[in-house]
Design an enzyme around this catalytic site. Structure first.
Site, short mmCIF file in Angstrom:
data_model
loop_
_atom_site.label_atom_id
_atom_site.label_comp_id
_atom_site.label_asym_id
_atom_site.label_seq_id
_atom_site.Cartn_x
_atom_site.Cartn_y
_atom_site.Cartn_z
N ARG A 96 82.74 14.58 9.69
CA ARG A 96 83.25 13.47 10.52
C ARG A 96 84.77 13.56 10.60
O ARG A 96 85.36 13.35 11.65
CB ARG A 96 82.80 12.12 9.95
CG ARG A 96 81.30 11.91 10.04
CD ARG A 96 80.90 10.49 9.72
NE ARG A 96 81.10 10.09 8.34
CZ ARG A 96 80.21 10.26 7.36
NH1 ARG A 96 79.04 10.83 7.62
NH2 ARG A 96 80.47 9.85 6.13
N LYS A 128 89.35 -4.10 17.30
CA LYS A 128 88.23 -4.26 18.22
C LYS A 128 87.09 -5.02 17.59
O LYS A 128 86.78 -4.84 16.40
CB LYS A 128 87.72 -2.87 18.64
CG LYS A 128 86.64 -2.95 19.72
CD LYS A 128 85.93 -1.62 19.92
CE LYS A 128 84.57 -1.63 19.25
NZ LYS A 128 83.74 -0.46 19.59
N GLU A 149 85.57 -7.60 23.22
CA GLU A 149 84.55 -6.75 23.86
C GLU A 149 83.19 -7.45 23.96
O GLU A 149 82.39 -7.39 23.04
CB GLU A 149 84.38 -5.44 23.07
CG GLU A 149 83.37 -4.51 23.72
CD GLU A 149 83.17 -3.18 22.98
OE1 GLU A 149 83.78 -2.98 21.92
OE2 GLU A 149 82.39 -2.36 23.47
N LYS A 163 87.64 -5.88 27.05
CA LYS A 163 86.84 -4.64 27.18
C LYS A 163 85.42 -5.01 27.60
O LYS A 163 84.55 -5.20 26.76
CB LYS A 163 86.85 -3.89 25.84
CG LYS A 163 85.97 -2.65 25.81
CD LYS A 163 86.28 -1.78 24.60
CE LYS A 163 85.30 -0.64 24.47
NZ LYS A 163 85.74 0.38 23.52
P1 13P Z 1 80.86 3.51 24.97
O1 13P Z 1 81.96 3.86 25.94
O2 13P Z 1 80.10 4.71 24.48
O3 13P Z 1 79.99 2.40 25.47
O4 13P Z 1 81.56 2.95 23.68
C1 13P Z 1 82.58 2.02 23.81
C2 13P Z 1 82.66 1.20 22.60
O5 13P Z 1 83.68 1.12 21.99
C3 13P Z 1 81.46 0.46 22.17
O6 13P Z 1 81.81 -0.54 21.27
#
Ligand code: 13P
Length: 340
Positions: free
Chosen positions: A43, A133, A174, A216
């Site tokens: 990773r 986030k 998000e 987001k």
């Molecule tokens: P994806 O663009 O693969 O949807 O992932 C964005 C993300 O940060 C999901 O929390």
């Protein structure tokens, strides 16, 4: 860095955010699909490959990390946030602790992780993170999302955002309306509008400074198994229509997630928003994980001999999205994305 400086950098026109914050179970799933072993070392090697991609900072202003990566170092002892800083990229951190079932709903989810968040943020900040986030999810079905799930997730997202700002950290808010299911784009539009409206109401109630958040969202799109696939123009038009109805112009930047769209669709949708609506009140860009990384990971396959090819694939995809964020992408440019 204070939140003003951070948001200014992250909202640079033509630049986006790379989400590289897959939790260990999620990255393990993505690796397994390609027969790549998932260990702390693989990773780390993979994330280092992403972060050291030549020219990445032309298209990427910030990268979101998972906690494990924030605490990892290169072989020569450089902490990843330090490495990113050297490469002109800001460090972000996923701070939610994943999903749990919300009682008295039909198996809907709420995101957890508020307890002790201020203390964790202080630690992340000391390690070099300047933005964070938190992801909330909403599944579309005949009975969902419920008004309870919409209200509860909005409140938690807003409390998270307020805690971030109190620690001088820019929050990425998000709310992801999932693409899974056979729903139409019209249903997705209705649900997305309710979700966003509630999120902004809660942000207001929690005294969050809209000038210092990144939204987001998912795009307004037909469900993955919907018999009628919405066109690129429909997705762009419906997404902007719903955002205009719900997102105040004080929000500096909207950076979409890709949510299971193909890499090419995610780029084309973003580009078409700009070509159809050249005067948007916000910066409109990307914060993709899969749509930026898919080709790169497929070419890497866990082998260092493939590093250069994999980095080229990431750079090319990031560049195409950077063009899309300025309405300058064309399908012909995809030829460049085919790394031989
Ligand atoms: P994806 O663009 O693969 O949807 O992932 C964005 C993300 O940060 C999901 O929390």
């Amino acid at each position: 860095m204070n939140i003003q400086q951070t948001i200014k950098q992250l909202a640079t026109p033509g630049k986006g955010i790379l989400a590289a914050d897959e939790s260990t179970p999620t990255i393990t799933k993505r690796f397994s699909a390609l027969n790549i072993n998932s260990t702390e070392e693989t990773r780390r090697d993979y994330r280092k490959l992403l972060f050291t991609t030549p020219g990445l900072n032309e298209c990427i202003a910030g990268i979101i990390l998972y906690e494990e990566t924030l605490n990892q170092k290169t072989e020569d002892g450089i902490a990843f946030p330090e490495l990113l800083k050297k490469n002109g990229i800001l460090t972000g951190i996923k701070v939610d602790k994943g999903l749990v079932t919300l009682p008295y709903t039909r198996d809907e989810n709420i995101t957890q992780g508020l307890d002790g968040l201020a203390e964790r943020l202080a630690d992340y900040k000391a390690k070099g993170a300047c933005f964070a986030k938190w992801r909330a999810v909403y599944a579309i079905s005949a009975n969902t999302p419920s008004s309870l799930a919409i209200a509860a997730n909005a409140e938690v997202l807003a409390r998270y955002a307020a805690i971030c700002q109190s620690q001088d950290i820019v929050p990425i808010v998000e709310p992801e309306v999932l693409i899974d299911g056979d729903h139409t784009i019209e249903t997705c539009a209705e649900v997305s509008e309710s979700v966003l409206q509630e999120v902004f109401e809660a942000l207001h109630q929690n005294k969050v400074s809209l000038e210092h958040i990144i939204l987001k969202p998912s795009m307004v799109i037909s469900g993955k198994t919907c018999p009628i696939k919405a066109s690129i123009e429909q997705v762009a038009t419906e997404t902007i229509r719903i955002l205009k109805r719900t997102v105040p112009a004080a929000v500096p930047t909207i950076n979409f997630l890709s949510g299971g769209q193909s890499s090419q669709d995610a780029t084309a949708h973003l580009n078409t928003m700009h070509t159809l609506f050249p005067h948007l009140p916000w910066n409109v860009s990307y914060s993709y994980a899969r749509a930026l990384q898919d080709n790169c990971m497929k070419l890497w396959l866990g082998e260092s001999k493939n590093n250069t090819l994999a980095q080229k694939a990431l750079y090319t995809r990031a560049k195409l999205n950077s063009m899309a964020a300025q309405g300058k992408y064309t399908v012909e440019m995809e030829k460049e994305a085919i790394v031989a």
